[in-house]
Design a protein around this motif. Structure first.
Motif, PDB file in Angstrom:
ATOM      1  N   GLU A 150     -32.916 -31.956  16.866  1.00 29.12           N
ATOM      2  CA  GLU A 150     -32.145 -31.471  18.001  1.00 29.12           C
ATOM      3  C   GLU A 150     -32.556 -30.048  18.368  1.00 29.12           C
ATOM      4  O   GLU A 150     -32.730 -29.190  17.503  1.00 29.12           O
ATOM      5  N   PHE A 151     -32.709 -29.835  19.664  1.00 30.75           N
ATOM      6  CA  PHE A 151     -32.892 -28.511  20.238  1.00 30.75           C
ATOM      7  C   PHE A 151     -31.751 -28.297  21.219  1.00 30.75           C
ATOM      8  O   PHE A 151     -31.308 -29.236  21.880  1.00 30.75           O
ATOM      9  N   ILE A 182     -33.312 -34.282  21.837  1.00 30.96           N
ATOM     10  CA  ILE A 182     -34.137 -34.481  20.649  1.00 30.96           C
ATOM     11  C   ILE A 182     -35.587 -34.256  21.059  1.00 30.96           C
ATOM     12  O   ILE A 182     -36.115 -34.948  21.926  1.00 30.96           O
ATOM     13  N   GLY A 183     -36.193 -33.261  20.434  1.00 30.73           N
ATOM     14  CA  GLY A 183     -37.580 -32.942  20.728  1.00 30.73           C
ATOM     15  C   GLY A 183     -38.443 -33.102  19.497  1.00 30.73           C
ATOM     16  O   GLY A 183     -37.953 -33.103  18.366  1.00 30.73           O
ATOM     17  N   HIS A 230     -32.370 -22.851  20.797  1.00 29.86           N
ATOM     18  CA  HIS A 230     -31.776 -22.931  19.456  1.00 29.86           C
ATOM     19  C   HIS A 230     -32.478 -24.070  18.712  1.00 29.86           C
ATOM     20  O   HIS A 230     -32.600 -25.172  19.241  1.00 29.86           O
ATOM     21  N   LYS A 231     -32.896 -23.774  17.498  1.00 32.38           N
ATOM     22  CA  LYS A 231     -33.526 -24.796  16.649  1.00 32.38           C
ATOM     23  C   LYS A 231     -32.763 -24.804  15.313  1.00 32.38           C
ATOM     24  O   LYS A 231     -33.217 -24.263  14.305  1.00 32.38           O
ATOM     25  N   ASP A 285     -29.096 -20.891  12.269  1.00 32.48           N
ATOM     26  CA  ASP A 285     -29.805 -21.241  13.488  1.00 32.48           C
ATOM     27  C   ASP A 285     -31.050 -20.374  13.610  1.00 32.48           C
ATOM     28  O   ASP A 285     -31.083 -19.256  13.099  1.00 32.48           O
ATOM     29  N   VAL A 286     -32.052 -20.879  14.284  1.00 35.52           N
ATOM     30  CA  VAL A 286     -33.184 -20.081  14.727  1.00 35.52           C
ATOM     31  C   VAL A 286     -33.063 -20.017  16.243  1.00 35.52           C
ATOM     32  O   VAL A 286     -32.901 -21.051  16.895  1.00 35.52           O
ATOM     33  N   VAL A 287     -33.101 -18.809  16.784  1.00 35.37           N
ATOM     34  CA  VAL A 287     -32.865 -18.616  18.210  1.00 35.37           C
ATOM     35  C   VAL A 287     -33.962 -17.739  18.793  1.00 35.37           C
ATOM     36  O   VAL A 287     -34.295 -16.696  18.224  1.00 35.37           O
ATOM     37  N   LEU A 288     -34.504 -18.173  19.920  1.00 36.15           N
ATOM     38  CA  LEU A 288     -35.466 -17.375  20.675  1.00 36.15           C
ATOM     39  C   LEU A 288     -34.953 -17.259  22.100  1.00 36.15           C
ATOM     40  O   LEU A 288     -34.558 -18.265  22.699  1.00 36.15           O
TER      41      LEU A 288
END
Length: 129
Positions: free
Chosen positions: A34-35, A19-20, A104-105, A116-119
């Protein structure tokens, strides 16, 4: 293939969760979310395979703990910054020739349905951030 350089071996750790409080919006900082992080480490595992000694390779348990701490501490605005921090800690071990970090965010503040958002960032040893 005389004279060619062998590609490095790979250690992957997938799905490190924490958890960020990263994000640009106040509610992201206040509430946290959550990340999930995946790391891919490129290194030569032959010394460890020969010696059968943990001291001759990267301890992926320690890496996982460091990544988890990076997720849960020192909030930043952008996942790009978080990914770079994690890549830097992976490359701090001199045996790691390259690292790929995927953030993943899944609860990103987006107003339309999404999964999902992914970098993913890829870094090599010796590069400056």
């Amino acid at each position: 293939m005389s004279g060619s350089v062998m590609p490095p071996d790979v250690i992957e750790i997938r799905g490190i969760r924490g958890i960020g409080r990263h994000g640009v919006f106040e509610h992201e900082r206040a509430d946290g979310q959550e990340f999930v992080v995946d790391v891919r480490l490129e290194l030569d595992t032959r010394p460890a395979a020969t010696s059968d000694d943990l001291a001759d390779t990267v301890d992926y348990g320690v890496v996982a703990e460091q990544v988890h701490a990076a997720i849960e501490n020192d909030p930043v605005d952008l996942i790009e910054t978080l990914a770079q921090r994690i890549a830097d800690l992976c490359l701090a071990d001199r045996r790691v020739a390259g690292a790929a970090v995927t953030i993943h965010k899944p609860s990103a503040p987006i107003k339309v349905p999404f999964d999902d958002v992914v970098l993913t960032v890829q870094r090599r040893s010796g590069e400056t951030s």
